[in-house]
Design a protein around this motif. Structure first.
Motif, mmCIF file in Angstrom:
data_model
loop_
_atom_site.group_PDB
_atom_site.id
_atom_site.type_symbol
_atom_site.label_atom_id
_atom_site.label_comp_id
_atom_site.label_asym_id
_atom_site.label_seq_id
_atom_site.Cartn_x
_atom_site.Cartn_y
_atom_site.Cartn_z
ATOM 1 N N THR A 141 33.742 40.878 23.315
ATOM 2 C CA THR A 141 34.053 41.993 22.706
ATOM 3 C C THR A 141 33.333 42.318 21.320
ATOM 4 O O THR A 141 33.323 41.378 20.645
ATOM 5 C CB THR A 141 35.499 42.087 22.639
ATOM 6 O OG1 THR A 141 36.086 42.132 24.022
ATOM 7 C CG2 THR A 141 35.751 43.550 22.154
ATOM 8 N N GLU A 198 37.233 38.758 25.955
ATOM 9 C CA GLU A 198 37.552 38.928 24.664
ATOM 10 C C GLU A 198 36.664 38.370 23.810
ATOM 11 O O GLU A 198 36.340 38.761 22.681
ATOM 12 C CB GLU A 198 39.154 38.368 24.776
ATOM 13 C CG GLU A 198 40.071 39.138 25.073
ATOM 14 C CD GLU A 198 41.412 38.471 25.248
ATOM 15 O OE1 GLU A 198 41.468 37.504 24.591
ATOM 16 O OE2 GLU A 198 42.461 39.201 25.406
ATOM 17 N N SER A 237 42.487 49.246 17.905
ATOM 18 C CA SER A 237 41.544 49.448 17.211
ATOM 19 C C SER A 237 41.826 50.113 16.053
ATOM 20 O O SER A 237 41.225 49.978 14.866
ATOM 21 C CB SER A 237 40.505 50.494 17.984
ATOM 22 O OG SER A 237 40.194 49.756 19.116
ATOM 23 N N HIS A 241 44.034 49.493 23.591
ATOM 24 C CA HIS A 241 42.933 49.454 22.855
ATOM 25 C C HIS A 241 42.849 50.518 21.664
ATOM 26 O O HIS A 241 42.379 49.954 20.820
ATOM 27 C CB HIS A 241 41.615 49.823 24.071
ATOM 28 C CG HIS A 241 40.129 49.907 23.240
ATOM 29 N ND1 HIS A 241 39.604 48.933 22.781
ATOM 30 C CD2 HIS A 241 39.492 51.290 22.978
ATOM 31 C CE1 HIS A 241 38.364 49.423 22.136
ATOM 32 N NE2 HIS A 241 38.225 50.658 22.355
ATOM 33 N N THR A 251 46.062 49.783 29.449
ATOM 34 C CA THR A 251 45.066 49.037 28.760
ATOM 35 C C THR A 251 44.396 49.971 27.576
ATOM 36 O O THR A 251 44.015 49.619 26.511
ATOM 37 C CB THR A 251 43.932 48.799 29.910
ATOM 38 O OG1 THR A 251 44.558 47.903 30.746
ATOM 39 C CG2 THR A 251 42.820 47.985 29.215
#
Length: 322
Positions: A234, A231, A55, A51, A47
């Motif tokens: 987010t 999501e 990003s 991320h 995870t």
């Protein structure tokens, strides 16, 4: 009609088989639990790495590396995951069938000599050798003792060959573990890495139970709805990145780590799917043995009652004649 002795022999034989299948089911259930724990321990790293990559790539649209560049395919490698032992239903047969389909597809385009097979598991290695495929290496130990170290070595070897141009495409063939009752046969591209596809892959898993029930499927649906809600909530990703020392160096570190993770995840998925398939197969065999025992006991009781009735009739008939 079989004699009482023959029926008793069959009952004893089925009872012996039932004990074996029941024990194998419990062993597979225990191994499945350990495999689920291994996946659960790997998920936080997966995870976080996802991320970071998501990003960074969202902020740097021009970010590219040699590992995600498409090029004309002249030579292909297939990494196929199976088990080292049998008695797991159609687990190995399905993997081998998909491997044959993939090899035939590429053999028509590139020739059989340009299709390499990396067998992870004794069953697929034996079948590939029997079919005369171009088999590379022996990796049966990875199935018996799954760990990240051999996955890193294999991923590094495949990456080096990909960078040198010795192979132009690498695919994984394995079972994706969703729950104890659901394992999805998967064929996906390993190299070149499609970042977008990899980051959007199926994340749904039920690692809380090794029981094949409707409750497990409900858990997956609930988990999917919860993930979609998170999501939606987010916040926008930070696009203010300072890349040091340079973008190529950062990507050359992150992309191989993603490749290692993809291979290790496929191995854990395959191992968990094998144990789940064996558990279900042995449970089915045990249930069939129970049903067969019920029928044999009924047949035995009927035959015994018939024998007793015949003896009584003989006794009564003898008494009347006397």
């Amino acid at each position: 009609m079989p004699s009482l002795k023959e029926i008793k022999g069959r009952i004893a034989s089925v009872n012996s088989t039932r004990k074996i299948t029941s024990a194998m089911k419990m062993v597979a259930s225990s191994k499945l639990h350990h495999a689920q724990v291994a996946i659960q321990n790997m998920l936080p790293y997966e995870t976080l790495l996802e991320h970071i990559l998501k990003s960074f790539l969202a902020a740097e649209a021009e970010a590219q590396t040699v590992y995600d560049q498409e090029r004309p395919v002249k030579r292909v490698a297939l990494v196929v995951f199976s088990s080292n032992s049998s008695l797991c239903g159609g687990f190995n047969a399905n993997v081998i069938k998909l491997m044959q389909h993939a090899v035939n597809d590429y053999a028509e385009q590139l020739g059989a000599d340009n299709v390499e097979v990396y067998p992870i598991g004794r069953k697929v290695a034996e079948k590939a050798a029997k079919l005369g495929y171009n088999v590379k290496g022996e990796y049966a130990d990875m199935v018996d003792h799954p760990s990240v170290a051999p996955c890193i070595e294999l991923a590094r070897a495949l990456g080096e060959r990909f960078v040198k141009g010795e192979i132009d495409r690498v695919e994984l063939v394995y079972h994706h573990f969703k729950s104890a009752g659901s394992q999805v046969l998967t064929r996906k591209v390993f190299l070149p890495i499609d970042i977008q596809t990899e980051l959007e892959r199926d994340h749904e898993r039920d690692l809380t139970s090794n029981v094949v029930t409707r409750k497990a499927q409900e858990y997956l649906k609930k988990n999917r709805r919860e993930r979609e809600r998170k999501e939606d909530e987010t916040k926008p990703l930070n696009d203010n990145f300072i890349v040091e020392p340079d973008m190529d160096t950062v990507l050359s570190q992150l992309i191989p780590k993603l490749a290692h993770l993809m291979l290790y995840t496929a191995l854990l998925d395959s191992v968990a799917s094998e144990h789940a398939a064996r558990m279900v197969a042995m449970q089915t065999a045990t249930d069939n043995a129970d049903e067969l025992l019920r029928q044999l006991n009924l047949q035995y009781n009927k035959s015994r009652q018939q024998a007793i009735t015949n003896e009584l009739l003989d006794i009564v008939g003898g008494s009347v004649n006397n």
